[in-house]
Design a protein around this motif. Structure first.
Motif, mmCIF file in Angstrom:
data_model
loop_
_atom_site.group_PDB
_atom_site.id
_atom_site.type_symbol
_atom_site.label_atom_id
_atom_site.label_comp_id
_atom_site.label_asym_id
_atom_site.label_seq_id
_atom_site.Cartn_x
_atom_site.Cartn_y
_atom_site.Cartn_z
ATOM 1 N N ASP A 138 -8.844 -4.328 2.881
ATOM 2 C CA ASP A 138 -9.569 -4.766 3.991
ATOM 3 C C ASP A 138 -10.599 -5.759 3.664
ATOM 4 O O ASP A 138 -10.910 -6.512 4.221
ATOM 5 C CB ASP A 138 -10.213 -3.653 4.876
ATOM 6 N N VAL A 139 -11.040 -5.586 2.250
ATOM 7 C CA VAL A 139 -12.203 -6.746 2.185
ATOM 8 C C VAL A 139 -11.658 -7.811 1.040
ATOM 9 O O VAL A 139 -12.350 -8.763 0.785
ATOM 10 C CB VAL A 139 -13.415 -5.736 1.671
ATOM 11 N N LEU A 140 -10.594 -7.508 0.390
ATOM 12 C CA LEU A 140 -10.332 -8.248 -0.699
ATOM 13 C C LEU A 140 -9.457 -9.582 -0.395
ATOM 14 O O LEU A 140 -8.694 -9.310 0.529
ATOM 15 C CB LEU A 140 -9.641 -7.858 -2.043
ATOM 16 N N GLU A 141 -9.737 -10.770 -0.956
ATOM 17 C CA GLU A 141 -8.969 -12.004 -0.691
ATOM 18 C C GLU A 141 -7.683 -11.707 -1.298
ATOM 19 O O GLU A 141 -6.457 -12.284 -0.877
ATOM 20 C CB GLU A 141 -9.840 -13.240 -1.115
ATOM 21 N N ALA A 142 -7.629 -11.120 -2.697
ATOM 22 C CA ALA A 142 -6.313 -11.071 -3.355
ATOM 23 C C ALA A 142 -5.568 -9.946 -2.896
ATOM 24 O O ALA A 142 -5.966 -8.884 -2.195
ATOM 25 C CB ALA A 142 -6.625 -10.527 -4.725
ATOM 26 N N PRO A 143 -4.281 -10.031 -2.799
ATOM 27 C CA PRO A 143 -3.268 -8.948 -2.476
ATOM 28 C C PRO A 143 -3.591 -7.656 -3.464
ATOM 29 O O PRO A 143 -3.838 -7.857 -4.366
ATOM 30 C CB PRO A 143 -1.831 -9.352 -2.512
ATOM 31 N N VAL A 144 -3.510 -6.455 -2.580
ATOM 32 C CA VAL A 144 -3.627 -5.065 -3.329
ATOM 33 C C VAL A 144 -2.456 -4.488 -3.551
ATOM 34 O O VAL A 144 -1.729 -4.193 -2.539
ATOM 35 C CB VAL A 144 -4.638 -4.280 -2.736
ATOM 36 N N ILE A 145 -2.011 -4.152 -4.807
ATOM 37 C CA ILE A 145 -0.767 -3.022 -4.923
ATOM 38 C C ILE A 145 -1.127 -1.843 -5.264
ATOM 39 O O ILE A 145 -2.199 -1.692 -6.337
ATOM 40 C CB ILE A 145 0.030 -3.776 -5.927
ATOM 41 N N ASN A 146 -0.961 -0.809 -4.667
ATOM 42 C CA ASN A 146 -1.424 0.577 -4.842
ATOM 43 C C ASN A 146 -0.543 0.910 -6.023
ATOM 44 O O ASN A 146 0.750 1.033 -5.756
ATOM 45 C CB ASN A 146 -1.045 1.307 -3.484
ATOM 46 N N ALA A 147 -1.209 1.456 -7.030
ATOM 47 C CA ALA A 147 -0.665 2.153 -8.010
ATOM 48 C C ALA A 147 -0.761 3.803 -7.999
ATOM 49 O O ALA A 147 -0.689 4.261 -9.201
ATOM 50 C CB ALA A 147 -1.028 1.529 -9.550
ATOM 51 N N LEU B 213 0.879 -1.234 0.083
ATOM 52 C CA LEU B 213 -0.090 -0.080 -0.224
ATOM 53 C C LEU B 213 1.012 1.233 -0.022
ATOM 54 O O LEU B 213 0.290 2.380 -0.149
ATOM 55 C CB LEU B 213 -0.950 -0.006 1.172
ATOM 56 N N GLY B 214 2.027 1.089 0.664
ATOM 57 C CA GLY B 214 2.773 2.150 0.558
ATOM 58 C C GLY B 214 4.403 1.835 1.149
ATOM 59 O O GLY B 214 4.518 0.926 1.415
ATOM 60 N N ILE B 215 5.371 2.792 0.782
ATOM 61 C CA ILE B 215 6.619 2.752 1.263
ATOM 62 C C ILE B 215 6.467 2.959 2.669
ATOM 63 O O ILE B 215 7.702 2.230 3.554
ATOM 64 C CB ILE B 215 7.662 3.465 0.565
ATOM 65 N N GLU B 216 5.550 3.611 3.383
ATOM 66 C CA GLU B 216 6.045 3.850 4.859
ATOM 67 C C GLU B 216 5.912 2.807 5.554
ATOM 68 O O GLU B 216 6.572 2.819 6.810
ATOM 69 C CB GLU B 216 4.499 4.945 5.167
ATOM 70 N N ASN B 217 5.114 1.694 5.181
ATOM 71 C CA ASN B 217 5.083 0.523 6.152
ATOM 72 C C ASN B 217 6.108 -0.624 5.924
ATOM 73 O O ASN B 217 6.108 -1.638 6.416
ATOM 74 C CB ASN B 217 3.742 -0.294 6.162
ATOM 75 N N VAL C 229 4.263 10.773 -5.445
ATOM 76 C CA VAL C 229 5.786 10.350 -5.639
ATOM 77 C C VAL C 229 6.663 11.098 -4.724
ATOM 78 O O VAL C 229 7.573 10.125 -4.299
ATOM 79 C CB VAL C 229 5.819 10.993 -7.140
ATOM 80 N N ALA C 230 6.394 12.158 -4.370
ATOM 81 C CA ALA C 230 7.300 12.911 -3.241
ATOM 82 C C ALA C 230 7.154 12.118 -2.045
ATOM 83 O O ALA C 230 8.314 11.524 -1.214
ATOM 84 C CB ALA C 230 7.192 14.307 -3.172
ATOM 85 N N ARG C 231 6.154 11.926 -1.564
ATOM 86 C CA ARG C 231 5.818 11.191 -0.275
ATOM 87 C C ARG C 231 6.552 9.928 -0.140
ATOM 88 O O ARG C 231 7.160 9.490 0.574
ATOM 89 C CB ARG C 231 4.310 11.079 -0.062
ATOM 90 N N SER C 232 6.301 9.013 -1.513
ATOM 91 C CA SER C 232 6.623 7.571 -1.297
ATOM 92 C C SER C 232 8.482 7.551 -1.276
ATOM 93 O O SER C 232 8.863 6.850 -0.937
ATOM 94 C CB SER C 232 6.322 6.897 -2.507
ATOM 95 N N HIS D 184 -1.527 10.525 -1.529
ATOM 96 C CA HIS D 184 -0.908 9.392 -0.431
ATOM 97 C C HIS D 184 0.661 8.978 -0.847
ATOM 98 O O HIS D 184 1.488 9.382 -0.486
ATOM 99 C CB HIS D 184 -1.940 8.618 -0.090
ATOM 100 N N GLU D 185 0.262 7.763 -1.652
ATOM 101 C CA GLU D 185 1.493 7.270 -2.042
ATOM 102 C C GLU D 185 1.529 6.691 -3.381
ATOM 103 O O GLU D 185 0.540 6.391 -4.003
ATOM 104 C CB GLU D 185 1.823 6.149 -1.073
ATOM 105 N N HIS D 186 2.732 6.444 -3.969
ATOM 106 C CA HIS D 186 2.653 5.950 -5.112
ATOM 107 C C HIS D 186 4.138 4.866 -5.395
ATOM 108 O O HIS D 186 5.160 5.019 -5.626
ATOM 109 C CB HIS D 186 2.991 6.514 -6.404
ATOM 110 N N PRO D 187 3.937 3.794 -4.368
ATOM 111 C CA PRO D 187 4.959 2.982 -4.047
ATOM 112 C C PRO D 187 5.986 2.322 -5.274
ATOM 113 O O PRO D 187 7.229 2.330 -5.246
ATOM 114 C CB PRO D 187 4.472 1.770 -3.127
ATOM 115 N N SER D 188 5.352 1.920 -6.183
ATOM 116 C CA SER D 188 6.113 1.377 -7.488
ATOM 117 C C SER D 188 7.081 2.368 -7.958
ATOM 118 O O SER D 188 7.946 1.817 -8.349
ATOM 119 C CB SER D 188 5.330 0.436 -8.294
#
Lengths: 310, 214
Positions: free
Chosen positions: A118-127, A7-11, A168-171, A132-136
């Motif tokens: 929070d609700v999906l069975e599949a892993p979520v990748i934040n794009a 979800l982000g680089i923060e974690n 982009v700056a935050r991540s 907020h964040e753009h980890p990739s």
């Protein structure tokens, strides 16, 4: 990391970032082959769930998935039942019921990927979610810098532009500080968030001071359409003060590289020649993006229940 | 991956070693590879077609030695490639694991070459199967041979080893590892058989089924 969200680089821990970067370096070799495909994710399905238009990131994830032999499905907001007023979570659950192995989410509102995770069975990748964040993107920037400079620890990275509205700056702030770089941010005072120093960066309103001794200069995209007039008087004035060209670049170290997450407004954030010629590494960033996203999919794709059955 | 602990350097499924014996020392390994170099020269009419490809990590120092030996025996410069098989493994989906990737460096195409795959220890044959699939992505070799320093048996696939350093029959729960006296296979090499406390979840599962009479 299989089945875990990104979800982000923060974690992320430093070790996790380093594992992702090392895996991406290995994936680069596949992009140099004649046959650019490996069978690793055969039988896996990836869904690109983009609520906000993005050709670059979406295409990059799609090529990455296909090079790993996954089936990639693009679900864009304009063609979806969202136009029929289906709620966000219902859309997510509907897609999840088709058993994808990862869902890649882009949304203009911060926190949407978390809500879906929070609700999906599949892993979520934040794009990319709102401001907020753009980890990739940050990870591919770290990959590009570490290959250009041979290290990240101890470097000085100056991020120039609309810091307040930039995911982009935050991540990148989170990522580069975790790997031991000194991060500076610079822009008009209206574009610097209050208390940005709490993220462990130094803030400047003078480009010259921010660039002094910098190894990496990262220009952010100015959202012309949204921001002009609100944060600075005119695009021309922004360009004169914070736009990078070869003259202003002399403030930085002689071997400094120039980066930009794209798409570049030529003549605004970067002069024409800096958009695609050395020391600009903008096109290397794009190339590295595919390998980096292959690494993410390799490490993450897989449904959570399958992992527990392991 | 949010909120989770970082991956620890020692994997959780690394079984505990409870005893070990050396079965091949550095000199023994060097003798094996010299003999194998002679065998390769003897069985290949055209040495200019040869292409040595190492399966990392253990195959890399052995392949280097083999290439040196071939140069010494036949004055022939044989190209050396490194081919990681991880992305071609057959257990990535079923075991739900994604191992750390290793380096692949293939200096040229394998078209019309006789490829000599070099691995340290061959057992089930699954890594060689994966290596052959990977190889085909780099061209169409005219032939593939396999060199293994150690064949420890327990084959699960119809894979034949062309040149074996030493056959070492093993029991379940025993592992055979190549290691260097320094990190990354630097310094003197040795092959050891390690007795390990089996903590393979699949084995425990099977044991549990047997206890319940299933």
């Amino acid at each position: 990391m299989i089945g875990q969200d990104l979800l982000g680089i923060e974690n992320l821990e430093r070790e996790q970032i380093e594992l992702i970067l090392e895996t991406a370096e290995r994936m680069q070799e596949i992009g140099a082959r004649e046959v650019k495909k490996v069978p690793t994710l055969r039988g896996h399905t990836l869904v690109n769930l983009f609520f906000e238009p993005s050709t670059r990131t979406q295409t990059s994830f799609e090529i990455a998935g296909k090079r790993l032999s996954a089936d990639v499905v693009n679900f864009s907001a304009s063609s979806s039942s969202l136009t029929k007023a289906e709620s966000l979570l219902d859309t997510g659950k509907t897609i999840d019921a088709m058993d994808p192995d990862a869902v890649i989410v882009r949304h203009k509102v911060a926190g949407v990927p978390q809500r879906l995770a929070d609700v999906l069975e599949a892993p979520v990748i934040n794009a990319g979610d709102g401001a907020h964040e753009h980890p990739s993107q940050a990870l591919l920037d770290m990959l590009t810098v570490s290959q250009e400079k041979g290290r990240i620890e101890g470097l000085t990275v100056a991020i120039i532009g609309d810091i307040a509205h930039s995911r982009v700056a935050r991540s990148n702030i989170y990522g580069f500080t975790k790997l031991g770089a000194e991060v500076r941010v610079a822009g008009p005072p209206t574009m610097l968030p209050a208390r940005v120093e709490a993220l462990g960066v130094k803030a400047y309103t003078s480009l010259r001071e921010a660039l002094d001794g910098a190894d990496v200069v990262m220009a952010l995209r100015i959202q012309n359409e949204r921001i002009a007039g609100a944060c600075f008087p005119s695009v021309r004035e922004y360009s004169a003060t914070f736009g990078l060209d070869r003259v202003k670049l002399r403030y930085a170290r002689p071997d400094a590289i120039v980066m930009h997450p794209g798409p570049v407004n030529r003549g605004v954030e970067l002069s024409h020649d800096l958009a695609d010629q050395r020391p600009s590494v903008v096109l290397d960033q794009v190339r590295n993006g595919v390998a980096l996203r292959m690494a993410l999919l390799y490490l993450i794709a897989g449904r959570r229940s399958a992992v527990e059955r392991g | 991956m949010a909120n989770d602990a970082p991956p620890s350097s020692a994997s959780a499924d690394t079984p505990e070693t409870i005893g070990e014996r050396i079965v091949l020392d550095d000199l023994g390994i060097r003798r094996c590879l010299m003999r194998i170099a002679h065998e390769i020269v003897e069985s290949n009419a055209d040495l200019s077609e040869l292409y040595v490809v190492a399966v990392p990590n253990g195959g890399v120092p052995l392949a280097r030695m083999l290439v040196d030996n071939l140069a010494q025996v036949s004055e022939c410069e044989v190209p050396l490639g490194i081919l990681d098989t991880t992305l071609y493994r057959d257990d990535l989906v079923t075991r739900g694991m994604r191992p750390r990737l290793r380096r692949t460096e293939m200096p040229s195409s394998v078209d019309a070459r006789v490829v000599v795959l070099v691995e340290d220890v061959v057992s089930t044959g699954r890594t060689i199967r994966a290596a052959m699939d990977a190889l085909m992505d780099f061209g169409r070799p005219s032939g593939v041979k396999v060199v293994a320093l150690v064949d420890r048996g327990h084959r699960e696939l119809p894979i034949k080893i062309d040149h074996v350093g030493k056959n070492i029959p093993t029991q379940p729960g025993e592992a055979v590892v190549l290691r260097g006296s320094e990190v990354d296979f630097e310094g003197d090499l040795e092959v050891v058989v390690q007795a390990r406390r089996v903590r393979d979840s699949r084995v425990e599962h099977r044991a549990g089924q047997m206890e319940r009479g299933a």
